[in-house]
Structure formats: structure tokens, C-alpha cells
Design an enzyme around this catalytic site. Structure first.
Site, PDB file in Angstrom:
ATOM      1  N   SER A  97       0.787  -1.046   0.016  1.00 35.41           N
ATOM      2  CA  SER A  97       0.009   0.167   0.089  1.00 35.41           C
ATOM      3  C   SER A  97       0.731   1.265   0.115  1.00 35.41           C
ATOM      4  CB  SER A  97      -0.954   0.017   1.152  1.00 35.41           C
ATOM      5  OG  SER A  97      -1.844   0.979   1.404  1.00 35.41           O
ATOM      6  N   ASP A 235      -2.340   6.516  -3.323  1.00 38.26           N
ATOM      7  CA  ASP A 235      -1.148   5.576  -2.501  1.00 38.26           C
ATOM      8  C   ASP A 235      -0.628   4.974  -3.757  1.00 38.26           C
ATOM      9  OD1 ASP A 235      -3.568   4.111  -2.524  1.00 38.26           O
ATOM     10  OD2 ASP A 235      -2.841   3.392  -0.616  1.00 38.26           O
ATOM     11  N   ASP A 237      -0.816   1.483  -3.993  1.00 43.56           N
ATOM     12  CA  ASP A 237      -1.444   0.390  -4.716  1.00 43.56           C
ATOM     13  C   ASP A 237      -2.944   1.041  -5.203  1.00 43.56           C
ATOM     14  OD1 ASP A 237      -2.663   0.736  -2.132  1.00 43.56           O
ATOM     15  OD2 ASP A 237      -3.528  -1.281  -2.167  1.00 43.56           O
ATOM     16  N   ASP A 239      -5.716   2.209  -3.704  1.00 43.24           N
ATOM     17  CA  ASP A 239      -7.317   2.106  -3.226  1.00 43.24           C
ATOM     18  C   ASP A 239      -7.753   3.298  -2.445  1.00 43.24           C
ATOM     19  OD1 ASP A 239      -5.485   1.961  -1.132  1.00 43.24           O
ATOM     20  OD2 ASP A 239      -6.448   0.053  -0.137  1.00 43.24           O
TER      21      ASP A 239
HETATM   22 MG    MG Z   1      -3.667   1.412  -0.290  1.00 46.37          MG
END
Ligand code: MG
Length: 449
Positions: A97, A235, A237, A239
Site C-alpha cells: 500500500s 497511494d 496501490d 485504493d
Molecule cells: Mg492502499
């Protein structure tokens, strides 16, 4: 029992806390949990250790009789999408992340494209630690395939959102997983896109991966210099989403959450958010006739509440937003598209919209508290906090959240460190500090033996 999973999957320092052996063991445990058959999807962010951990997880899955479709470098929500799109049995995302480049991790998705719940994670841990992983014979070993689901993912978003004009947008992916997704998506929606940090690079040379005000100063400057309507950032990744207005100002995440919550609840309905979100969310949603419910901190808890209460939207103040009409995963690229839909619908600039949400002041402090004492401290604290703050109510969903007419206080034990964290929000800085002081006094009394 020992634990593998934290609040958002398995995560740790590469080679120390998370090794290829561990990843293979998790792959085998997952295959065993799924009955040693069927096909899964796997994606990764662009970390230097991504190929290594992806290969390890795949090896474990194949040895357990499952087949795997590789998705390549994709955002985490694209893995969740792919599970349903390809009718897979589960999804695996190799990511840490927003953590720095030297970290990596594993996040799991169920067949509905929902994050693994703590219950499912405990099953994996049980198989892993008790060495109950079941390997299959040579003739049942799984196979590897690959698929590019990004076009289908992008098309699904594009077909669900129409914009009234051509927006000029700067996209900052932080060299992360959405680098080849969000710019393409927004162009397909008719936007004029300028990219910043949109080449995937596992060293993350552009900026810190968390989309915070400090990490997005460059984005603010570029928005101003190219005269854009909006800047969006993710961020590592993707999400999560954060935004910069047309004046180059970072919009506080709580304000963004309030704006998007009210927009999604414009015809009423339930919005789910976590106990650490600002009360401006309630104020904005209730104005539209909607209702806010609070959940534990963590996107899986928000997703569970959205599903159970049939909410129209779920979001965390870190920028993880769930649009249940699309799917149950926090989705950064979709969230960026939704911010544009909001601007288009309101026919207003983001600066004006952000300024329509009242300012709130937040102060934080952490108090030392031994891990073994946390439960006892929190148990005693409820009534004390209520009387010390003259709170109207105290929620005990996740830690203790004391609500007052003009502010709130949250006391939560840290999941990993020997601390109890205290957060106070007020309409003025002074009020916030006053509430924090009173709360600390109540907590301090309980912490001392
Ligand atoms: Mg994330």
C-alpha cells in the site's frame, strides 16, 4: 495463535518480516482453504520485490492444486474487479500500500471481490501455523495464465459516469500501481490529463506514497502552473484518492470525505464511515436527508457495514472510498472519476466546494500503556470519559468515541505498539486542545497503576 495479518493484510520489511518462504506458505494455505481446486487472480504493485513475492505465492497456490491468472501491475481495486469479471475463486494482491519501497505485503479478496474478513484470515493463519497446507499430486498441480483486465475495468467506470465538460486534471500516481490506469481512464472520460510520477518505478522516486498534504506539494504546484481544474493522487496501490483544488491547495481528507458522502447520499440513504472520521461527514450527509453509521477503523469493516446496511457509500478519512454500485473494494481510480462527476454535477470548482465544508481542528496525543493492560484500561475508561467531557454519548465500536455538541474525542489502543492514542476534534483549535486535555486527564488516571 501467532498472527500473519494486520489491519490491512500481511505487511512487513522485505527479507525480514516477509520472505519468499512465507509468501509460498500463504499461497499453499490459501489453496488449501479453497479446497485445492479452482482458479485465482493475482496482481502486484511495482515494488522491486513484487515479482519475487508474486512467484512465491503462485508456487504455493499451484502446489496446492489451484490455477492462477496473472494480472500484472494493477491497482488493488482492479484485482477485486478481476475476481468477479473472471469469475475467480479468490484474488491476491502483492502490495504494501503506502509503505516505503523496502516493504511488501499480501492482501486477499474473496469470490465476491470483498476484502478477506478477519475470520477468513484466521483460517489462513491456522492452516499456515499448524502446517496443515495440503499439496496435491503431480497430475493435479495448477497452471499459470494471464489476462489484461484493465481495459474492461476502465470501460466499466467510463460507462457509469458522464461529465458535462472537458476537465483539465493533473494525475499523480506516486510511481505506483495506477500509473498506467488513472491517466488512461480520465482521458477516456474526456479529460485533458497531465501526468506526474506516472511511470511505475519500485524505488518510488517521485514522492512519499501516502497521499498527504506534505507529499503532494509538487502536485499543487503543477495544478497551478498548468491551470488545471483538479489534481488527484493515489497511494502506492491506488485504493485511495486525495485531491488538490484549482488553486493548488490540498483539500483536507475529511472535507473530501464529507463532500463525496453528501454527493452519494444526495437522495438520502446510509453512509458508512469509521470512528476516526470528522463530524463534518454527519453534517454534510444529514443535510441531504441521509444517515451516517460508524464502524471500526479498516476498509474491511466499512465494506462489511456497507453490505449489511445496504449503504449508498462507505469511506475512510484516509481516502479509501467504497462505491457499492460498482463493487465492494476501496477504489482510487473510480474515486478520482467520482470527484470529477461531483464537480460536473455541482457545476462548481473544488475550492468553493471545499470551502463550503466547515473547518475542524484535530489534535492528537499518545499515552504509554502496556499491551496487557490495554483491555482493562479501556474497560474502566468509558464512564470516566463520559463524565470528564460531559459527553452526550460514548460509542465503543473501536476504542471509545465520546461525542459532544461541539466536538468529539476518540481513545483507541494501538494495535501494535504499547500506546493508547487520543484524538480530539473541535470547532476551534482552543476547543480541540481543551477536549484533549480533559481526555488525557481521564486516560492518565486510568493508565497509572
Ligand atoms: Mg492502499
Amino acid at each position: 495463535m501467532e498472527k500473519l495479518f494486520g489491519t490491512s493484510g500481511i505487511r512487513g520489511l522485505v527479507g525480514k518480516e516477509i520472505t519468499p518462504e512465507l509468501a509460498m506458505g500463504v499461497g499453499l494455505a490459501l489453496a488449501t482453504q479453497l479446497g485445492n481446486s479452482g482458479c485465482l487472480v493475482i496482481g502486484k504493485d511495482p515494488r522491486t520485490s513484487g515479482d519475487m513475492f508474486e512467484s512465491s505465492v503462485i508456487s504455493g497456490l499451484l502446489s496446492g492444486g489451484c490455477s492462477v491468472t496473472r494480472l500484472g501491475v494493477v491497482p488493488t481495486p482492479t484485482v477485486a474487479f478481476a475476481v468477479q469479471h473472471l469469475k475467480a475463486k479468490a484474488g491476491v494482491m502483492v502490495t504494501a500500500s503506502h509503505n516505503p519501497a523496502e516493504y511488501n505485503g499480501i492482501k486477499l479478496w474473496d469470490s465476491n471481490g470483498m476484502a478477506y474478513t478477519p475470520k477468513l484470515e484466521r483460517q489462513i493463519e491456522s492452516i499456515y501455523f499448524k502446517n496443515k497446507g495440503k499439496r496435491v499430486g503431480w497430475s493435479s498441480i495448477g497452471k499459470i495464465g494471464s489476462a489484461d483486465v484493465v481495459p474492461a475495468y476502465i470501460n466499466k467506470i467510463v460507462s457509469s459516469i458522464k461529465l458535462s465538460k472537458e476537465f483539465k486534471v493533473v494525475v499523480d500516481c506516486g510511481n505506483g500501481a495506477a500509473s498506467a490506469v488513472t491517466p488512461v481512464l480520465l482521458r477516456k472520460m474526456g479529460c485533458k490529463v497531465t501526468t506526474l510520477n506516472c511511470h511505475p518505478d519500485g524505488h518510488f522516486p517521485g514522492r512519499g506514497l501516502e497521499p498527504t498534504e506534505e507529499n503532494l506539494t509538487e502536485l499543487g504546484k503543477v495544478v497551478k502552473s498548468v491551470g488545471a481544474d483538479l489534481g488527484v493522487a493515489h497511494d502506492g496501490d491506488a485504493d485511495r484518492v486525495a485531491a488538490v483544488d484549482e488553486r493548488g491547495r490540498f483539500v483536507q481528507l475529511d472535507k473530501m470525505l464529507a463532500l463525496i458522502s453528501a454527493f452519494q447520499a444526495k437522495k438520502g440513504g446510509i453512509v458508512a464511515t469509521t470512528v476516526d472520521a470528522s463530524s463534518v461527514v454527519e453534517e454534510a450527509v444529514e443535510k441531504k436527508g441521509g444517515k451516517v453509521i460508524r464502524t471500526k477503523v479498516g476498509d474491511v469493516y466499512v465494506a462489511e457495514a456497507v453490505k449489511k446496511r445496504r449503504a449508498v457509500f462507505g469511506g475512510e478519512p484516509c481516502g479509501a472510498w467504497i462505491f457499492p454500485d460498482f463493487h465492494m473494494a476501496p477504489d482510487g481510480p473510480l474515486a478520482a472519476a467520482k470527484v470529477l462527476e461531483l464537480l460536473s454535477y455541482m457545476d462548481m470548482g473544488l475550492a468553493e466546494l471545499a470551502d463550503s465544508i466547515p473547518e475542524r481542528y484535530t489534535v492528537r496525543e499518545k499515552v504509554k500503556c502496556k499491551n496487557e493492560k490495554k483491555a482493562a484500561v479501556m474497560k474502566k475508561l468509558g464512564p470516566k470519559l463520559k463524565s470528564a467531557l460531559k459527553a452526550t454519548k460514548v460509542l465503543s465500536i473501536d476504542g471509545l468515541r465520546a461525542e459532544l455538541k461541539d466536538g468529539w474525542v476518540l481513545v483507541r489502543p494501538s494495535g501494535t505498539e504499547p500506546y493508547v492514542r487520543v484524538t480530539a476534534e473541535g470547532k476551534t483549535q482552543k476547543k480541540a486542545e481543551e477536549l484533549l486535555g480533559k481526555a488525557l486527564k481521564a486516560v492518565g488516571v486510568s493508565v497509572r497503576p
